[in-house]
Design an enzyme around this catalytic site. Sequence first.
Site, mmCIF file in Angstrom:
data_model
loop_
_atom_site.group_PDB
_atom_site.id
_atom_site.type_symbol
_atom_site.label_atom_id
_atom_site.label_comp_id
_atom_site.label_asym_id
_atom_site.label_seq_id
_atom_site.Cartn_x
_atom_site.Cartn_y
_atom_site.Cartn_z
ATOM 1 N N HIS A 18 0.841 -1.208 0.000
ATOM 2 C CA HIS A 18 0.000 0.000 0.000
ATOM 3 C C HIS A 18 0.875 1.255 0.000
ATOM 4 O O HIS A 18 0.611 2.215 -0.726
ATOM 5 C CB HIS A 18 -0.862 0.055 1.273
ATOM 6 C CG HIS A 18 -1.872 -1.040 1.408
ATOM 7 N ND1 HIS A 18 -1.967 -1.828 2.522
ATOM 8 C CD2 HIS A 18 -2.855 -1.472 0.575
ATOM 9 C CE1 HIS A 18 -2.968 -2.690 2.390
ATOM 10 N NE2 HIS A 18 -3.513 -2.509 1.204
ATOM 11 N N LYS A 42 -15.289 -7.639 4.877
ATOM 12 C CA LYS A 42 -14.434 -8.590 5.584
ATOM 13 C C LYS A 42 -14.355 -8.080 7.042
ATOM 14 O O LYS A 42 -14.210 -6.882 7.248
ATOM 15 C CB LYS A 42 -13.012 -8.575 5.007
ATOM 16 C CG LYS A 42 -12.958 -8.310 3.510
ATOM 17 C CD LYS A 42 -11.538 -7.965 3.064
ATOM 18 C CE LYS A 42 -11.483 -7.534 1.619
ATOM 19 N NZ LYS A 42 -10.247 -6.951 1.175
ATOM 20 N N ARG A 91 -2.395 -6.402 -8.401
ATOM 21 C CA ARG A 91 -1.321 -7.371 -8.188
ATOM 22 C C ARG A 91 -1.464 -8.453 -9.249
ATOM 23 O O ARG A 91 -1.364 -8.186 -10.421
ATOM 24 C CB ARG A 91 -1.402 -7.939 -6.760
ATOM 25 C CG ARG A 91 -0.937 -6.965 -5.714
ATOM 26 C CD ARG A 91 -1.436 -7.315 -4.348
ATOM 27 N NE ARG A 91 -2.884 -7.193 -4.279
ATOM 28 C CZ ARG A 91 -3.611 -7.411 -3.193
ATOM 29 N NH1 ARG A 91 -3.029 -7.802 -2.095
ATOM 30 N NH2 ARG A 91 -4.912 -7.249 -3.214
ATOM 31 N N SER A 129 -2.663 -7.723 3.041
ATOM 32 C CA SER A 129 -2.900 -7.587 4.489
ATOM 33 C C SER A 129 -3.259 -8.944 5.082
ATOM 34 O O SER A 129 -2.827 -9.269 6.190
ATOM 35 C CB SER A 129 -4.039 -6.599 4.756
ATOM 36 O OG SER A 129 -3.731 -5.342 4.247
HETATM 37 P P1 ADP Z 1 -9.777 -3.667 -0.344
HETATM 38 O O1 ADP Z 1 -10.449 -4.473 0.698
HETATM 39 O O2 ADP Z 1 -10.550 -2.459 -0.764
HETATM 40 O O3 ADP Z 1 -9.217 -4.429 -1.527
HETATM 41 P P2 ADP Z 1 -7.053 -3.467 0.597
HETATM 42 O O4 ADP Z 1 -6.585 -2.721 1.803
HETATM 43 O O5 ADP Z 1 -6.890 -4.939 0.595
HETATM 44 O O6 ADP Z 1 -8.557 -3.024 0.452
HETATM 45 O O7 ADP Z 1 -6.381 -2.869 -0.701
HETATM 46 C C1 ADP Z 1 -6.534 -1.530 -1.074
HETATM 47 C C2 ADP Z 1 -5.948 -1.345 -2.453
HETATM 48 O O8 ADP Z 1 -4.538 -1.571 -2.419
HETATM 49 C C3 ADP Z 1 -6.488 -2.308 -3.515
HETATM 50 O O9 ADP Z 1 -6.566 -1.629 -4.744
HETATM 51 C C4 ADP Z 1 -5.433 -3.388 -3.582
HETATM 52 O O10 ADP Z 1 -5.411 -4.040 -4.835
HETATM 53 C C5 ADP Z 1 -4.185 -2.558 -3.361
HETATM 54 N N1 ADP Z 1 -3.088 -3.361 -2.822
HETATM 55 C C6 ADP Z 1 -3.118 -4.198 -1.772
HETATM 56 N N2 ADP Z 1 -1.913 -4.783 -1.578
HETATM 57 C C7 ADP Z 1 -1.105 -4.321 -2.567
HETATM 58 C C8 ADP Z 1 0.257 -4.567 -2.960
HETATM 59 N N3 ADP Z 1 1.020 -5.454 -2.330
HETATM 60 N N4 ADP Z 1 0.753 -3.889 -4.022
HETATM 61 C C9 ADP Z 1 -0.035 -3.021 -4.699
HETATM 62 N N5 ADP Z 1 -1.323 -2.752 -4.406
HETATM 63 C C10 ADP Z 1 -1.864 -3.388 -3.348
#
Ligand code: ADP
Length: 160
Positions: A18, A42, A91, A129
């Site tokens: 992130h 979630k 990803r 995460s």
């Molecule tokens: P959500 O539940 O909305 O997907 P996340 O916190 O899991 O929330 O992810 C927020 C954003 O960050 C999403 O667009 C996700 O694809 C992106 N993201 C999560 N992990 C990574 C990573 N390792 N590299 C690039 N983008 C990421």
Amino acid sequence: MNKIAIYPGSFDPVTYGHLDIIQRAVSLFDYLLVAVVENPTKKPLFCAKERVEMLRDVTSDLKGVEISCFNGLLVDYAKERGVSVIIRGLRAVSDFEHEFQMALMNKRLYPEIDTIFMMARETHLYLSSSIVKEIASLSGRVEDLVPEVVAKRLYQRFNR
Ligand code: ADP
């Protein structure tokens, strides 16, 4: 005119993946609103306040970044804040279907909005995460995956 973008997500908790997207997005936009989804579908490990605090901690050295929290539809929050660009990270191919669906639906709900996808850095392709939480819960090391303040909170949460 200032270019403003919104980067929404659960950030439960924020990872180096992130953070990388945030750092790259601030160099493309004048102002980046990182928006924590307060009640993601979630069940989160950290409450919204904790997720916001961690994000604030790890972005404190970045100019033009605001961390906020919202409930309800993203497009409504984007409208309220006058933002018409959504940033999402991509990803593996597995992200694509869901992201494509959301981008198209957001466009239908708010035609002025556009979603811009940023490719994950190669080293962060498999970083999420959920995997970080799983490793921490099984007593593994997460220092290479999340900033130190986040690792500490994870260890505390899992009583280590
Ligand atoms: P959500 O539940 O909305 O997907 P996340 O916190 O899991 O929330 O992810 C927020 C954003 O960050 C999403 O667009 C996700 O694809 C992106 N993201 C999560 N992990 C990574 C990573 N390792 N590299 C690039 N983008 C990421």
